[in-house]
Scaffold this motif. Sequence first.
Motif, short mmCIF file in Angstrom:
data_model
loop_
_atom_site.label_atom_id
_atom_site.label_comp_id
_atom_site.label_asym_id
_atom_site.label_seq_id
_atom_site.Cartn_x
_atom_site.Cartn_y
_atom_site.Cartn_z
N GLU A 67 0.80 -1.22 0.00
CA GLU A 67 0.00 0.00 0.00
C GLU A 67 0.84 1.27 0.00
O GLU A 67 0.30 2.36 -0.20
CB GLU A 67 -0.92 0.01 1.22
N LEU A 68 2.14 1.16 0.25
CA LEU A 68 2.99 2.35 0.29
C LEU A 68 3.14 2.93 -1.12
O LEU A 68 3.74 2.32 -2.00
CB LEU A 68 4.37 1.99 0.85
N SER A 69 2.58 4.10 -1.32
CA SER A 69 2.63 4.75 -2.63
C SER A 69 2.41 6.24 -2.44
O SER A 69 1.29 6.68 -2.16
CB SER A 69 1.56 4.16 -3.56
N VAL A 70 3.47 7.02 -2.56
CA VAL A 70 3.40 8.47 -2.41
C VAL A 70 3.48 9.10 -3.81
O VAL A 70 4.50 8.96 -4.49
CB VAL A 70 4.54 9.00 -1.53
N PRO A 71 2.42 9.77 -4.27
CA PRO A 71 2.43 10.35 -5.63
C PRO A 71 3.50 11.42 -5.77
O PRO A 71 3.97 12.00 -4.79
CB PRO A 71 1.02 10.94 -5.77
N ARG A 72 3.87 11.68 -7.00
CA ARG A 72 4.83 12.74 -7.32
C ARG A 72 4.09 13.92 -7.94
O ARG A 72 3.10 13.74 -8.66
CB ARG A 72 5.90 12.23 -8.27
N LEU A 73 4.55 15.11 -7.67
CA LEU A 73 4.00 16.29 -8.31
C LEU A 73 4.53 16.37 -9.73
O LEU A 73 5.73 16.42 -9.94
CB LEU A 73 4.37 17.55 -7.52
N GLY A 74 3.62 16.38 -10.67
CA GLY A 74 4.06 16.38 -12.06
C GLY A 74 4.20 14.96 -12.59
O GLY A 74 3.46 14.05 -12.21
N LEU A 75 5.19 14.75 -13.46
CA LEU A 75 5.39 13.45 -14.09
C LEU A 75 6.15 12.52 -13.16
O LEU A 75 6.85 12.96 -12.26
CB LEU A 75 6.16 13.62 -15.40
N GLY A 76 6.02 11.24 -13.43
CA GLY A 76 6.74 10.24 -12.65
C GLY A 76 5.80 9.34 -11.89
O GLY A 76 4.69 9.74 -11.49
N ARG A 77 6.23 8.10 -11.72
CA ARG A 77 5.44 7.15 -10.96
C ARG A 77 5.55 7.41 -9.46
O ARG A 77 6.54 7.98 -9.00
CB ARG A 77 5.91 5.72 -11.28
N PRO A 78 4.55 6.99 -8.69
CA PRO A 78 4.62 7.19 -7.24
C PRO A 78 5.82 6.48 -6.64
O PRO A 78 6.28 5.45 -7.14
CB PRO A 78 3.30 6.58 -6.74
N ARG A 79 6.33 7.01 -5.55
CA ARG A 79 7.44 6.39 -4.86
C ARG A 79 6.90 5.30 -3.94
O ARG A 79 6.03 5.55 -3.11
CB ARG A 79 8.24 7.40 -4.06
N THR A 80 7.44 4.10 -4.08
CA THR A 80 6.97 2.95 -3.31
C THR A 80 8.10 2.25 -2.57
O THR A 80 7.83 1.28 -1.86
CB THR A 80 6.29 1.93 -4.24
N ARG A 81 9.33 2.71 -2.72
CA ARG A 81 10.45 1.98 -2.12
C ARG A 81 11.20 2.89 -1.16
O ARG A 81 11.86 3.85 -1.57
CB ARG A 81 11.41 1.49 -3.20
N PRO A 82 11.13 2.61 0.16
CA PRO A 82 11.91 3.39 1.12
C PRO A 82 13.37 2.97 1.11
O PRO A 82 13.75 1.97 0.48
CB PRO A 82 11.25 3.05 2.45
N GLU A 83 14.20 3.74 1.80
CA GLU A 83 15.62 3.40 1.89
C GLU A 83 15.88 2.29 2.89
O GLU A 83 16.76 1.45 2.70
CB GLU A 83 16.42 4.65 2.26
N ALA A 84 15.14 2.30 3.99
CA ALA A 84 15.30 1.28 5.04
C ALA A 84 13.98 1.14 5.78
O ALA A 84 13.16 2.06 5.80
CB ALA A 84 16.43 1.66 6.00
#
Length: 299
Positions: free
Chosen positions: A172-189
């Motif tokens: 369920e982790l999905s943070v949209p991006r402003l403008g173009l680009g797919r949502p961010r779904t992968r954290p660093e840790a």
Amino acid sequence: MSDAQWALIEPLLPSVGEQGGRPFRNNRQVVEGIVYRYRVGVPWRDVPAEFGSWQTIWKRHRRYAGDGTWDTILAARLANADANGLVDWTVSVDSTICRAHQHARTSRGTQGDLSNYTNLRTEPTDHALGRSRGGLGTKIHQLSDGKGWPLVLLIGPGQAGDSPVFPLLMKELSVPRLGLGRPRTRPEAVLGDKAYSLKVNRTLLRTRGIEAVIAEPDEEKRNRLRRGSRGGRPVRFDAEKYKGRNVVERSFCTLKQWRALATPYDKLALTYRAGVMLSAVCTCSGSLPPRRHALVLHR
């Protein structure tokens, strides 16, 4: 709600119902009535008349719960924060139990179907209520960023384990991006306690290139040492980074200041989760700056 909070939330609220019709009147008054009810923990009928008719407040809350309004607004606020570089992608995972009030949902509770955890738009059969040693309750499962802002919030029965819900939280982790680009779904840790130390969870993080900072239970250590070379290598664990896991605990402390969330009174899991999401929206809207760019989310 402060004027600054309302200025961030108002443009993202629907102005009319699903079937159209006349625009909503006194939308701020109604939303503040919903906030008041969950913060104070009173029955809907006892919401002060200054907020308007309690039937209107309840119907508006039920409508926003069904159409995912608060999910949409939280996603927009997080997208703005991420665009400004304010989201710390070293995330923490945990859950908290909320003991249900005797006037809450009347289901006895079962083990529950994990499919009910995601995209809660219809009422689950178990009403997200389960019986554990402490009685009937509901669990709130959360992924929070390094500052304690909620990224994902799911609810389920109180007796269900934490580890089986972890893949659903990551999905369920999905943070949209402003403008173009797919949502961010992968954290660093991902930081988690011993309840999440399962091979399937570590494999999930490793295959996605995410660092797992999850404590290993003593029993797993003994089993690994007992098997010798067949037990494999010790898991990597960054003790210094693990100290930041307490942000999710502090986030739960903030959430439970809302009395109707700390003790569920709602008969519907759908409306209870909407109250949890509204609390998250208020938390983020009180901490984040105004939107840098306009964000359009297709509903």
